[in-house]
Motif scaffolding. Structure first.
Motif, PDB file in Angstrom:
ATOM      1  N   LYS A   7       0.821  -1.219   0.000  1.00 40.25           N
ATOM      2  CA  LYS A   7       0.000   0.000   0.000  1.00 40.25           C
ATOM      3  C   LYS A   7       0.851   1.264   0.000  1.00 40.25           C
ATOM      4  O   LYS A   7       0.549   2.232  -0.701  1.00 40.25           O
ATOM      5  N   ASP A  67      -0.488   6.040   5.278  1.00 43.26           N
ATOM      6  CA  ASP A  67      -1.629   6.158   4.358  1.00 43.26           C
ATOM      7  C   ASP A  67      -2.447   7.432   4.547  1.00 43.26           C
ATOM      8  O   ASP A  67      -3.614   7.484   4.224  1.00 43.26           O
ATOM      9  N   ASN A  74      -7.357   3.324   2.359  1.00 45.41           N
ATOM     10  CA  ASN A  74      -7.441   1.901   2.687  1.00 45.41           C
ATOM     11  C   ASN A  74      -7.792   1.052   1.474  1.00 45.41           C
ATOM     12  O   ASN A  74      -7.419  -0.103   1.394  1.00 45.41           O
TER      13      ASN A  74
END
Ligand code: UD1
Ligand code: CA
Length: 450
Positions: free
Chosen positions: A23, A103, A227
């Protein structure tokens, strides 16, 4: 002992991204997601931040390089466990530990400074960021007692319906007292999901009779967490808007900002005008008073002042001042166009230098060529640089005139001021000042001195 250390958590797989790529490395406006957190840390402290890596650690190391100190979390056992991996490096060495996630690219350094100030002022073990949101889905909810004091954080997965209705969220950004943090972190209980939640530190502090400070911020977009791909798309749109707004205020004209895609890594000079459907990507710098687009891609390239690039693709190239390109041309890796070069339509240039004032108007390919100044490359000229096994160089000296539809079979050199007649296939070097034509091209005379 240093005053402040920053730890960025980035070891998670990001399961919800459904991706082979970790990610932290998904691209946002042309930069890996985690790069935003790394750059923010650099605005707060001069020492490198710690980056906790795990899933895809090697890929992250390659992308981020030596901007950070790496800490490896071999098994992803939760955010609390992730931070614990930094203990050997920070215990007894850092008064304050600021923790954030990879993130959250919109978090501003000002917000973090405010959080640090609050922590400094109150000297409680934890100060954290919260925000009220209409759609708190996926976030941990903040539990407060009747007096309004924070008493805990409950993760959505284990929250009751009443707790799920709470609109105040945990942003996942915390400031810890270094002495308090490490021994407590080591005692985190295992959550029902089998992870060590960093968030459980809050209830732990409260149980000891300590106060947990919450700085409630007002702008939800600042803590937009990524996410899944839908968050990523939302973040991409918002980041592009921020970038475009910045360039508008810096004196760049965007005819249609919503149709202009400028990476966070790009620089643009004043009075440049950008037409719709233009993509400026990677390590790209554009000068002043240029006109780019419509329908143009510029990637990893440097463009000087007063250049025009219309409906073309420019990659890994350097354009000096007053160059014009297009429509429908392709400048590839290693193309270097000196001042005043003109590349018209359907031209391709790769790994070649074109000297000042050289013109290549129509349907030509130059590869592995060194071209002098004021050269005329006639329509349809091709450097035949590849023999099926290797690439060979072509040299065209100053002031040469290459007639239309000439094939230059490399390695080959055309001397200064030479003229090549239309339709020639040049297989041997042509001396300066001579006239040559034919298949194969032969020298047939001298250019008349004027
Ligand atoms: C976390 C918080 C939640 C908060 C939200 C804010 C916990 C338990 N929950 O949830 O209260 O509202 O952030 O965005 O902390 N990571 C590791 N190692 C791990 C697990 C995660 O390094 O073992 C990293 C991830 O790479 C990520 C960050 O920690 O950068 C947060 O993990 P994520 O899974 O996104 O947590 P959330 O479910 O969003
Ligand atoms: Ca998250």
């Amino acid at each position: 002992m240093s005053k402040l250390s920053i730890v960025i958590l980035a070891a998670g797989q990001g399961t919800r991204m459904k991706s082979e790529v970790p990610k932290a490395l998904h691209s946002l406006a042309g930069k890996p997601l985690v790069q935003y957190a790394v750059e923010m840390a650099a605005q707060l402290i001069s020492e490198k931040p710690l980056l906790v890596v795990g899933h895809g650690a090697d890929q992250v190391r390659r992308a981020i390089g030596d901007q950070v100190i790496y800490v490896e979390q071999r098994e992803q056992l939760g955010t609390g466990h992730a931070l614990l991996q930094a203990r050997p490096l920070l215990e007894g060495r850092s008064e304050t530990v600021l923790v954030c996630c990879a993130d959250m690219p919109f978090l501003s350094p000002d917000t973090l400074r405010r959080l640090l100030e609050l922590h400094e002022e109150r000297k409680d073990p934890i100060a954290m960021l919260t925000v009220e949101a209409d759609d708190p889905k996926g976030f941990g909810r903040i539990l407060r007692d009747e007096a309004g004091q924070v008493v805990g954080i409950v993760e959505e997965a284990v929250a009751t319906d009443a707790q799920k209705a709470i609109r105040e969220l945990n942003c996942g950004v915390y400031c810890f007292d270094g002495d308090w943090l490490w021994p407590h972190l080591a005692q985190l209980p295992l959550s029902p999901k089998g992870e060590y939640y960093l968030t459980d530190l809050v209830a732990m502090a409260v149980a000891e009779g300590q106060v947990v400070e919450a700085l409630k911020i007002s702008d939800v977009t600042e803590v937009l967490g990524i996410n899944d791909r839908s968050h990523l798309a939302q973040a991409e749109a918002l980041m592009r808007q921020h970038i475009n707004q910045k360039w508008l205020l810096e004196g760049v004209t965007l005819l249609a900002p919503a149709l202009t895609f400028i990476d966070a890594t790009v620089k643009i000079g004043q009075d440049t005008i950008i037409y719709p459907n233009t993509y400026l990507e990677g390590a790209t710098a554009i000068g002043c008073q240029c006109r780019l687009g419509p329908n143009t891609i510029v990637r990893d390239s440097t463009i000087g002042d007063r250049c025009t690039v219309e409906a073309s693709v420019v990659e890994g190239a350097v354009l000096e001042d007053s160059v014009d390109v297009g429509p429908f041309s392709h400048l590839r890796q290693g193309a270097h166009l000196a001042k005043g070069v003109h590349v018209g339509n359907f031209g391709e240039v790769k790994n070649s230098y074109l000297g000042p004032g050289t013109r290549m108007g129509h349907f030509s390919y130059l590869g592995d060529a060194t071209v002098g100044q004021e050269v005329n490359i006639g329509a349809g000229t091709i450097t035949c640089n590849y023999d099926g096994e290797r690439k060979h160089p072509t040299v065209i000296e100053d002031g040469a005139f290459i007639g239309s539809d000439t094939m230059l079979v490399a390695p080959v050199r055309v001397g200064a001021g030479a003229k090549i007649g239309a339709g020639s296939v040049v297989t041997h070097d042509i001396p300066p000042g001579s006239i040559a034509y034919g298949v194969p091209a032969r020298v047939r005379g001298k250019v008349r001195e004027e």
